[in-house]
Motif scaffolding. Structure first.
Motif, mmCIF file in Angstrom:
data_model
loop_
_atom_site.group_PDB
_atom_site.id
_atom_site.type_symbol
_atom_site.label_atom_id
_atom_site.label_comp_id
_atom_site.label_asym_id
_atom_site.label_seq_id
_atom_site.Cartn_x
_atom_site.Cartn_y
_atom_site.Cartn_z
ATOM 1 N N ARG A 23 54.158 -18.043 -47.534
ATOM 2 C CA ARG A 23 54.009 -19.162 -46.602
ATOM 3 C C ARG A 23 52.758 -18.963 -45.754
ATOM 4 N NH1 ARG A 23 55.813 -20.173 -41.514
ATOM 5 N NH2 ARG A 23 57.080 -18.293 -41.475
ATOM 6 N N GLU A 24 52.588 -17.763 -45.252
ATOM 7 C CA GLU A 24 51.405 -17.459 -44.439
ATOM 8 C C GLU A 24 50.126 -17.610 -45.251
ATOM 9 O OE1 GLU A 24 51.892 -13.622 -42.636
ATOM 10 O OE2 GLU A 24 53.772 -14.223 -41.693
ATOM 11 N N ALA A 25 50.172 -17.118 -46.479
ATOM 12 C CA ALA A 25 48.985 -17.216 -47.345
ATOM 13 C C ALA A 25 48.650 -18.671 -47.644
ATOM 14 C CB ALA A 25 49.234 -16.460 -48.645
ATOM 15 N N ALA A 26 49.670 -19.476 -47.873
ATOM 16 C CA ALA A 26 49.445 -20.895 -48.166
ATOM 17 C C ALA A 26 48.831 -21.600 -46.963
ATOM 18 C CB ALA A 26 50.757 -21.560 -48.554
ATOM 19 N N VAL A 27 49.332 -21.292 -45.790
ATOM 20 C CA VAL A 27 48.806 -21.922 -44.570
ATOM 21 C C VAL A 27 47.347 -21.555 -44.372
ATOM 22 C CG1 VAL A 27 48.958 -21.906 -42.037
ATOM 23 C CG2 VAL A 27 51.025 -22.157 -43.388
ATOM 24 N N LYS A 32 41.473 -22.925 -44.754
ATOM 25 C CA LYS A 32 40.145 -22.621 -45.297
ATOM 26 C C LYS A 32 39.619 -23.775 -46.134
ATOM 27 C CE LYS A 32 40.297 -17.581 -45.379
ATOM 28 N NZ LYS A 32 40.345 -16.402 -46.221
ATOM 29 N N VAL A 33 40.496 -24.312 -46.966
ATOM 30 C CA VAL A 33 40.094 -25.414 -47.858
ATOM 31 C C VAL A 33 39.693 -26.632 -47.040
ATOM 32 C CG1 VAL A 33 40.996 -27.078 -49.535
ATOM 33 C CG2 VAL A 33 41.384 -24.653 -49.868
ATOM 34 N N ARG A 34 40.461 -26.934 -46.010
ATOM 35 C CA ARG A 34 40.137 -28.095 -45.171
ATOM 36 C C ARG A 34 38.783 -27.927 -44.503
ATOM 37 N NH1 ARG A 34 45.812 -29.604 -42.247
ATOM 38 N NH2 ARG A 34 46.687 -30.818 -43.944
ATOM 39 N N LYS A 35 38.540 -26.717 -44.011
ATOM 40 C CA LYS A 35 37.266 -26.437 -43.348
ATOM 41 C C LYS A 35 36.106 -26.632 -44.336
ATOM 42 C CE LYS A 35 35.788 -23.221 -39.783
ATOM 43 N NZ LYS A 35 35.920 -21.887 -39.229
ATOM 44 N N ALA A 36 36.289 -26.078 -45.528
ATOM 45 C CA ALA A 36 35.249 -26.196 -46.559
ATOM 46 C C ALA A 36 35.042 -27.658 -46.954
ATOM 47 C CB ALA A 36 35.629 -25.366 -47.769
ATOM 48 N N LYS A 63 44.109 -31.066 -51.032
ATOM 49 C CA LYS A 63 45.507 -31.007 -51.491
ATOM 50 C C LYS A 63 45.630 -30.232 -52.793
ATOM 51 C CE LYS A 63 48.018 -34.967 -49.643
ATOM 52 N NZ LYS A 63 48.662 -36.236 -49.957
ATOM 53 N N THR A 64 44.798 -30.572 -53.766
ATOM 54 C CA THR A 64 44.906 -29.912 -55.067
ATOM 55 C C THR A 64 44.563 -28.436 -54.982
ATOM 56 O OG1 THR A 64 42.669 -30.654 -55.594
ATOM 57 C CG2 THR A 64 44.482 -31.987 -56.462
ATOM 58 N N SER A 65 43.486 -28.125 -54.271
ATOM 59 C CA SER A 65 43.089 -26.721 -54.180
ATOM 60 C C SER A 65 44.077 -25.915 -53.348
ATOM 61 C CB SER A 65 41.676 -26.582 -53.633
ATOM 62 O OG SER A 65 41.574 -27.250 -52.412
ATOM 63 N N SER A 66 44.671 -26.543 -52.343
ATOM 64 C CA SER A 66 45.662 -25.817 -51.539
ATOM 65 C C SER A 66 46.914 -25.545 -52.365
ATOM 66 C CB SER A 66 46.022 -26.597 -50.284
ATOM 67 O OG SER A 66 46.688 -27.799 -50.603
ATOM 68 N N LYS A 67 47.259 -26.486 -53.226
ATOM 69 C CA LYS A 67 48.407 -26.270 -54.113
ATOM 70 C C LYS A 67 48.141 -25.090 -55.040
ATOM 71 C CE LYS A 67 50.536 -30.835 -54.375
ATOM 72 N NZ LYS A 67 50.773 -32.007 -55.220
ATOM 73 N N LYS A 68 46.945 -25.064 -55.602
ATOM 74 C CA LYS A 68 46.570 -23.955 -56.492
ATOM 75 C C LYS A 68 46.587 -22.632 -55.734
ATOM 76 C CE LYS A 68 43.702 -26.346 -59.900
ATOM 77 N NZ LYS A 68 42.355 -26.510 -60.413
ATOM 78 N N ALA A 69 46.025 -22.640 -54.542
ATOM 79 C CA ALA A 69 45.970 -21.421 -53.730
ATOM 80 C C ALA A 69 47.376 -20.941 -53.375
ATOM 81 C CB ALA A 69 45.170 -21.682 -52.462
ATOM 82 N N ALA A 70 48.244 -21.894 -53.061
ATOM 83 C CA ALA A 70 49.622 -21.536 -52.715
ATOM 84 C C ALA A 70 50.332 -20.912 -53.905
ATOM 85 C CB ALA A 70 50.377 -22.771 -52.236
ATOM 86 N N LYS A 71 50.096 -21.486 -55.084
ATOM 87 C CA LYS A 71 50.703 -20.934 -56.308
ATOM 88 C C LYS A 71 50.228 -19.506 -56.542
ATOM 89 C CE LYS A 71 51.854 -24.821 -59.303
ATOM 90 N NZ LYS A 71 51.531 -25.514 -60.563
ATOM 91 N N LYS A 72 48.920 -19.303 -56.412
ATOM 92 C CA LYS A 72 48.348 -17.969 -56.615
ATOM 93 C C LYS A 72 48.916 -16.978 -55.609
ATOM 94 C CE LYS A 72 43.828 -17.918 -58.803
ATOM 95 N NZ LYS A 72 42.399 -17.750 -58.605
ATOM 96 N N ALA A 73 48.964 -17.409 -54.366
ATOM 97 C CA ALA A 73 49.466 -16.541 -53.298
ATOM 98 C C ALA A 73 50.925 -16.177 -53.539
ATOM 99 C CB ALA A 73 49.317 -17.236 -51.954
ATOM 100 N N ALA A 74 51.691 -17.152 -54.011
ATOM 101 C CA ALA A 74 53.111 -16.895 -54.289
ATOM 102 C C ALA A 74 53.255 -15.851 -55.382
ATOM 103 C CB ALA A 74 53.805 -18.187 -54.683
ATOM 104 N N LYS A 75 52.464 -16.013 -56.422
ATOM 105 C CA LYS A 75 52.521 -15.044 -57.525
ATOM 106 C C LYS A 75 52.155 -13.647 -57.040
ATOM 107 C CE LYS A 75 51.740 -17.835 -61.651
ATOM 108 N NZ LYS A 75 50.819 -18.138 -62.743
#
Length: 97
Positions: A23-27, A32-36, A63-75
């Motif tokens: 959860r922390e990693a996704a946030v 970061k993605v929004r800033k970029a 949205k798409t990149s945050s979803k990908k990042a969240a998936k990676k972080a979860a793994k």
């Protein structure tokens, strides 16, 4: 110390820590993605007419990149928590000896 807890309780502990970490990693990833995306939107679309389009596109990209990042972080978090649990088990066994 750790051996007095039942296995289910230890498993739940590791799962909850993994969930918190993801959860922390996704946030952080979303931030970061929004800033970029904002930086890119400013550089790409300085005109007023294309500003709205850029905003929509940046939101979509975020949205798409945050979803990908969240998936990676979860793994990653689940893998790390599993490794940590295994290590703590080994340490507990060594401590018993």
């Amino acid at each position: 110390m750790d051996d007095e807890k039942p296995i289910t309780e230890r498993a739940l502990d590791t799962i909850t820590t993994a969930v918190e970490a993801t959860r922390e990693a996704a946030v952080t990833a979303v931030k970061k993605v929004r800033k970029a995306a904002k930086k890119v939107a400013k550089k790409v679309a300085p005109k007023k007419a294309s500003k709205k389009k850029a905003k929509k596109a940046s939101k979509k990209a975020a949205k798409t990149s945050s979803k990908k990042a969240a998936k990676k972080a979860a793994k990653k978090a689940t893998k790390k928590s599993a490794k940590k649990a295994a290590k703590s088990k080994k340490k507990a066994k060594k401590a018993k000896r």
